[in-house]
Design a protein around this motif. Sequence first.
Motif, mmCIF file in Angstrom:
data_model
loop_
_atom_site.group_PDB
_atom_site.id
_atom_site.type_symbol
_atom_site.label_atom_id
_atom_site.label_comp_id
_atom_site.label_asym_id
_atom_site.label_seq_id
_atom_site.Cartn_x
_atom_site.Cartn_y
_atom_site.Cartn_z
ATOM 1 N N TYR A 5 0.846 -1.189 0.000
ATOM 2 C CA TYR A 5 0.000 0.000 0.000
ATOM 3 C C TYR A 5 0.880 1.236 0.000
ATOM 4 O O TYR A 5 1.859 1.317 0.752
ATOM 5 N N ILE A 32 -3.554 4.622 -2.406
ATOM 6 C CA ILE A 32 -4.680 5.191 -1.665
ATOM 7 C C ILE A 32 -4.497 6.695 -1.611
ATOM 8 O O ILE A 32 -3.458 7.182 -1.164
ATOM 9 N N CYS A 78 -7.642 3.525 -4.997
ATOM 10 C CA CYS A 78 -8.749 3.827 -4.097
ATOM 11 C C CYS A 78 -8.690 5.329 -3.809
ATOM 12 O O CYS A 78 -7.828 5.791 -3.061
ATOM 13 N N ASN A 101 -8.472 -0.420 6.192
ATOM 14 C CA ASN A 101 -9.748 -1.075 5.892
ATOM 15 C C ASN A 101 -9.648 -1.921 4.621
ATOM 16 O O ASN A 101 -10.160 -3.034 4.562
ATOM 17 N N HIS A 102 -8.996 -1.385 3.610
ATOM 18 C CA HIS A 102 -8.819 -2.119 2.354
ATOM 19 C C HIS A 102 -8.012 -3.394 2.601
ATOM 20 O O HIS A 102 -8.354 -4.470 2.106
ATOM 21 N N GLY A 107 -12.594 -3.168 1.155
ATOM 22 C CA GLY A 107 -12.648 -2.379 -0.076
ATOM 23 C C GLY A 107 -12.392 -0.909 0.197
ATOM 24 O O GLY A 107 -11.953 -0.533 1.281
ATOM 25 N N CYS A 108 -12.683 -0.088 -0.795
ATOM 26 C CA CYS A 108 -12.512 1.357 -0.660
ATOM 27 C C CYS A 108 -13.730 1.952 0.026
ATOM 28 O O CYS A 108 -14.821 1.395 -0.064
ATOM 29 N N GLN A 116 -13.221 -1.792 -5.557
ATOM 30 C CA GLN A 116 -12.097 -2.715 -5.467
ATOM 31 C C GLN A 116 -10.906 -2.145 -6.214
ATOM 32 O O GLN A 116 -11.052 -1.297 -7.081
ATOM 33 N N PRO A 117 -9.690 -2.611 -5.920
ATOM 34 C CA PRO A 117 -8.525 -2.140 -6.650
ATOM 35 C C PRO A 117 -8.601 -2.542 -8.118
ATOM 36 O O PRO A 117 -9.194 -3.548 -8.449
#
Length: 142
Positions: A5, A32, A78, A101-102, A107-108, A116-117
């Motif tokens: 991430y 993100i 996201c 959270n992801h 998910g976002c 979703q990614p």
Amino acid sequence: MTRVYVLTGSRTCSASEQLINALSPYVTVVTIGNTTCGKPVGFLPQADGCGTTFSTVNFESVNSRNEGRYFNGFAATCSVAEDFSKSLGAVDEPLLVAAANHADGQGCPAASGRAQPQASRQSLLKPWQGEPGDRFGGMVAR
């Protein structure tokens, strides 16, 4: 490790983008936040011996698959708006919360507009628009 991430925004440039690009052939990179600035090039300053230093672009960064040219930056997997009133690393900082959270399979956030990614690295690319008051507004890749 199969997923990384990266928290991103319009001032996420250069080395951070190199990290995203370099890792993408090997792991899923989930970004993100907002689109990065788009700087896949660099320079090695050269002094002329008379007090002037020239910093012209003299290399482009690519990954192991020879992918580069991300002049428009990397769009967020996201999309999450940053809240600069929160301290970085605070438990309620929006990008950090969204990433956690992801990673936990949630998910976002619904407000991000993406559930979703995105599957492919190419889908991370989008035209760079800049942000109001951004000093890089109006720049064009050539």
